[in-house]
Design an enzyme around this catalytic site. Structure first.
Site, mmCIF file in Angstrom:
data_model
loop_
_atom_site.group_PDB
_atom_site.id
_atom_site.type_symbol
_atom_site.label_atom_id
_atom_site.label_comp_id
_atom_site.label_asym_id
_atom_site.label_seq_id
_atom_site.Cartn_x
_atom_site.Cartn_y
_atom_site.Cartn_z
ATOM 1 C CG ASP A 482 -28.945 -53.562 36.348
ATOM 2 O OD1 ASP A 482 -27.969 -53.592 35.588
ATOM 3 O OD2 ASP A 482 -29.257 -54.474 37.126
HETATM 4 O O1 CEZ Z 1 -30.667 -55.418 40.494
HETATM 5 C C1 CEZ Z 1 -29.354 -55.055 40.885
HETATM 6 C C2 CEZ Z 1 -28.400 -55.782 39.993
HETATM 7 O O2 CEZ Z 1 -28.487 -57.157 40.257
HETATM 8 O O3 CEZ Z 1 -29.178 -53.649 40.756
HETATM 9 C C3 CEZ Z 1 -27.874 -53.132 40.892
HETATM 10 C C4 CEZ Z 1 -26.937 -53.798 39.911
HETATM 11 O O4 CEZ Z 1 -25.622 -53.332 40.059
HETATM 12 C C5 CEZ Z 1 -26.983 -55.293 40.128
HETATM 13 O O5 CEZ Z 1 -26.131 -55.904 39.198
HETATM 14 C C6 CEZ Z 1 -27.928 -51.654 40.693
HETATM 15 O O6 CEZ Z 1 -28.659 -51.329 39.582
HETATM 16 O O7 CEZ Z 1 -34.392 -52.256 37.957
HETATM 17 C C7 CEZ Z 1 -33.518 -53.086 37.909
HETATM 18 O O8 CEZ Z 1 -33.286 -53.746 36.907
HETATM 19 C C8 CEZ Z 1 -32.682 -53.252 39.146
HETATM 20 O O9 CEZ Z 1 -31.382 -53.057 38.795
HETATM 21 C C9 CEZ Z 1 -32.858 -54.549 39.925
HETATM 22 O O10 CEZ Z 1 -32.985 -55.633 39.126
HETATM 23 C C10 CEZ Z 1 -31.807 -54.729 40.978
HETATM 24 C C11 CEZ Z 1 -32.569 -55.356 42.102
HETATM 25 O O11 CEZ Z 1 -32.636 -54.405 43.115
HETATM 26 C C12 CEZ Z 1 -32.130 -56.667 42.598
HETATM 27 O O12 CEZ Z 1 -31.242 -56.564 43.648
#
Ligand code: CEZ
Length: 796
Positions: A482
């Site tokens: 993300d």
């Molecule tokens: O969220 C996760 C997502 O729910 O991070 C993963 C992604 O594949 C999942 O779909 C890897 O990026 O900074 C952010 O936005 C992060 O990406 C978080 O929201 C992250 C958290 O660690 C929640 O688990």
């Protein structure tokens, strides 16, 4: 003196019992239903959320609205929301609180038990025993607290007992609290803040009230946080030092819910009471809460009361398709009890969101394929029916009519389509439900009807089109990762991982197309997959491993010459999954990956972690080093690696990754959590910041668990479906001599024994006494129990 164990696992019922509130202060249990999630720590702090239908809080911090998500590595401060019980000896004036906070008195005995269906405490101090049980109904937004206070001394005692439930700062617009004698309840009310006029109709029916109700009559109360504490603070509240509570309401002051019970308890005698805590819309609801949960024989505290039975029934659904018995009791305990439960939480309530990220939704339901395939099926249908006519899946899947795409789902991520065939493949292996692919569905933005197979074709075509002139996949503002939002925001940057994931998705889809007899399509996608693998090697292989991508400005990153973010785990794992890794590169890649990323707590997602912003990579580099995607032991990434290792048949390496994901007796303190869930990460940056390494994020939301199950089924035990037949291709670690499992598949049960035998030249499989000439069990009859013996070669 016999050293007391820190915690204990009960193999008969899944319970975990912790014996100190000090060693792992954040150790917690969690309970949920479709509308409520409660995570309670051993010390009595609680993070809870309910849905209306968006997640909201009814017990908050003291001065923040605290409406945001539950944070990683949550910080618990004195006024953190909690449920505490002060106990005062009215004769001696001595006082303590259960379970531990906020008085933090040294206790004579402490037991914190997380069970599958409730969380409980047993605390002893001053010859008084406090027993607390927290349960929730299976369909209501309500915490049920059953309290029992026992006088362990030989004398009659005069005790004052004070449940203190924090409500916290509710709203800057309007907040107050009062006691309603007719309901034995404190009710706090607020108006959820808003600015836009158009928000008023959306919010006017919010559950802006929080109540605490007592089953037994109270002696006195206080509904005002500041008045209760006075000068003494939460550890020595002025009102507890007084004889009775002040009966103060709150009027635009921070509410709290405190009751006093004054009880004379004979030697050996006890006092029990029930407290009910939760959000509500109208005071009138208190009546039915009272009728249902107070002095109602069918719901009174008892192992067989209706509330418990209903919740146990709900939780009964959290059964996986394998039960295991191996040389590792900790693994058995987790896999037999807690792993299916965590998967069920994700799949049944979708992490309590109304717009789950598409990739999360699909992966969570991949996991559900092993628990409750019917639910997985409807989730896949739901996701596909929101696919755009262009073939693109939206960033989030809307779960109800008013739901909208929020937060992260407003940021374009390029990877969602790849998860469709990848996750469906696990579902199809498990169920053989290929008919699903013939189902006709329309599109999120058009009424045209097409089969699910055609939907997936279009999803694959979309991915193939979203590539640059070289044939590499654009990353836009992120892929699976993300916060990797600035690699390709100018429209040029590409992702090595996404190119590999596309290749893997094409491979999976091509195989499914063959099974469907769609030979031409199968060939077309398989050719594209081969082509992609060439490009992956041509553009991303760099010395000893695969790079992570190429930025908007044409810089290859995730390579040896990068001082930080040198090696990323995902491209290594996925190069294996998509078969791009060349045999001559394998040793180099595995060696570099292990050397740079393996820690005692698992595989780090990248190393070295970034310590400063890189404007050509993005937000991930701004996260604290070793935290979340910036080089933690990010379990979701680590489990992809395990899955890839199993694909290579690397039984020992794969097992190591699985094992390291669970807290164990030796390192539970460093991790700071019990093995009742896999957290989304453990702190990484192992070589840069060793003192924090291993610390759990405490977050129960993670895509890891679905893959963990898939690794067990397809990797470790290798007992997976193919066209309705059961393939047996184990990868037991070499130090296991024996293991046995019970596998449910196609309505039949398989009792499988694995034995390692010396001097055996190849694996021998026996089904009901008959030696098989291949590794699959065919013509499976539903309802039948098969006895299978798998003899594995040991020492030559
Ligand atoms: O969220 C996760 C997502 O729910 O991070 C993963 C992604 O594949 C999942 O779909 C890897 O990026 O900074 C952010 O936005 C992060 O990406 C978080 O929201 C992250 C958290 O660690 C929640 O688990």
């Amino acid at each position: 003196m016999v050293e007391q164990k820190l915690y204990q696992l009960n193999q008969a019922n899944g319970d975990i019992k912790l014996f100190s509130p000090l060693a792992m202060p954040k150790a917690s249990g969690y309970l949920w239903n479709q509308k409520l999630l409660v995570q309670a720590t051993c010390r009595g702090f609680v993070n809870s959320q309910f849905t209306q239908p968006e997640p909201a809080k009814y017990s908050k911090g003291p001065c923040l609205e605290a409406t945001s998500f539950i944070q990683p590595e949550p910080y618990y401060y004195a006024h953190h929301p909690g449920r505490f019980f002060y106990i005062k000896d009215e004769i001696s004036g001595e006082m303590f609180s259960a379970p531990y906070e906020p008085v933090k008195a040294e206790l004579d005995r402490f037991e914190f038990t997380v069970s599958l269906t409730e969380i409980s405490w047993l605390v002893e101090k001053l010859s008084i025993r406090i027993e607390l049980v927290l349960s929730i109904p299976n369909d209501e937004q309500l915490e049920v607290w059953d309290l029992k206070v026992t006088n362990l001394s030989n004398e009659q005692r005069k005790l004052a007992i004070y449940p203190y439930f924090s409500i916290g700062y509710m709203s800057w617009m309007n907040q107050s609290a009062k006691y309603l004698p007719e309901h034995n309840a404190i009710v706090a009310s607020c108006v959820t803040p808003y600015q836009k006029l158009e928000d008023y109709p959306k919010q006017k029916n919010f559950k802006d009230k929080t109540y605490l109700m007592s089953e037994k009559p109270i002696h006195s109360f206080c509904a005002n946080q500041e008045a209760f504490e006075g000068e003494g603070g939460l550890s020595q509240p002025d009102e507890i030092n007084a004889q009775i509570l002040s009966s103060r309401p709150s009027q635009y002051e921070t509410p709290a819910a405190v009751f006093q019970f004054r009880e004379t308890i004979a030697a050996g005698g006890s006092f029990s009471n029930r407290l009910l805590f939760g959000p509500m819309l109208m005071e009138a609801e208190l009546k039915s809460v009272r009728t249902n949960y107070c002095n109602n024989p069918s719901r009174s505290f008892d192992n067989k009361d209706l509330t418990r039975l209903e919740y146990q029934n709900y939780m009964q659904q959290a059964q996986g398709c394998i039960q295991i018995s191996t040389p590792e009791p900790e693994l058995d305990h987790f896999v037999n009890y807690w792993l299916p439960r965590q998967i069920f939480y994700h799949g049944d309530v979708n992490r309590l969101t109304s717009d789950p990220q598409t990739r999360n939704y699909l992966q969570d339901h991949m996991g559900m394929s092993y628990i409750k395939p019917s639910l997985a099926k409807s989730a896949f249908i739901n996701a596909i029916s929101q696919q755009k006519n262009s073939g693109e899946l939206p960033d989030g899947i809307l779960l109800h009519e008013q739901a909208t795409l929020k937060y992260i789902n407003q940021i374009p991520h390029a990877d969602h389509n790849v998860w469709l065939p990848i996750c469906l493949s696990a579902y199809l292996k498990e169920t053989n439900d290929y008919d699903l692919l013939q189902m006709q569905l329309c599109w999120g933005d058009s009424a045209e009807l097409n089969s699910i197979a055609e939907h997936i074709d279009r999803a694959m075509d979309f991915l193939l089109n979203a590539r640059d002139e070289r044939g590499l996949s654009y990353i836009v503002q992120g892929d699976w990762c993300d916060p990797m939002n600035m690699v390709g925001h100018k429209g040029k940057g590409v992702s090595a991982w996404l190119t590999m994931a596309t290749s893997y998705a094409l491979k999976e889809w091509s195989e499914i197309c063959y099974s469907l007899n769609r030979v031409e399509k199968a060939k077309e996608y398989s050719d594209q997959h081969q082509l992609l693998n060439q490009l992956i090697n041509q553009y991303f292989w760099s010395q000893q491993w695969f790079a992570r991508g190429i930025t908007d400005d044409g810089r290859l990153f995730g390579v040896e010459k990068d001082p930080q973010g040198k090696l990323f785990l995902n491209p290594q794992s996925w190069s294996i999954l998509c078969n791009a890794l060349l045999p001559e590169h394998m040793d180099k890649l595995l060696k570099a990956t292990e050397q740079q990323l393996q820690t005692p707590y698992g595989m780090m997602m990248l190393a070295p972690a970034f310590t400063e912003m890189r404007e050509d990579i993005g937000r991930i580099t701004q996260k604290s080093p070793g935290v979340a995607e910036n080089g933690s032991v990010y379990n979701h990434a680590a489990i992809f690696y395990a899955f890839a290792l199993y694909q290579l048949g690397q039984a020992d390496k794969g097992y190591k990754v699985l094992k390291q994901m669970l807290p164990n007796a030796e390192d539970a303190i460093e991790r700071g959590q019990l093995a009742n869930f896999i957290p989304n990460y453990y702190r990484g940056a192992y070589h840069q910041f060793p003192e924090h390494a291993g610390r759990s994020s405490q977050l129960i939301n993670t895509g890891t668990i679905s893959w963990y199950y898939r690794c067990l089924v397809e990797g470790l035990f290798g007992v997976y479906g193919e066209q309705g037949e059961l393939v047996i291709k184990q990868n037991l670690p070499s130090h296991w001599q024996h293991a046995s499992i019970k596998r449910r598949f196609m309505g039949a049960t398989f009792e499988i024994e694995f034995n390692r035998l010396d001097k055996l030249s190849k694996c021998l499989i026996e089904v009901d006494g008959v030696i098989q000439d291949n590794e699959r069990i065919t013509n499976i009859e539903s309802g039948k129990c098969y006895r299978v013996v798998v003899n594995i070669p040991g020492e030559p």
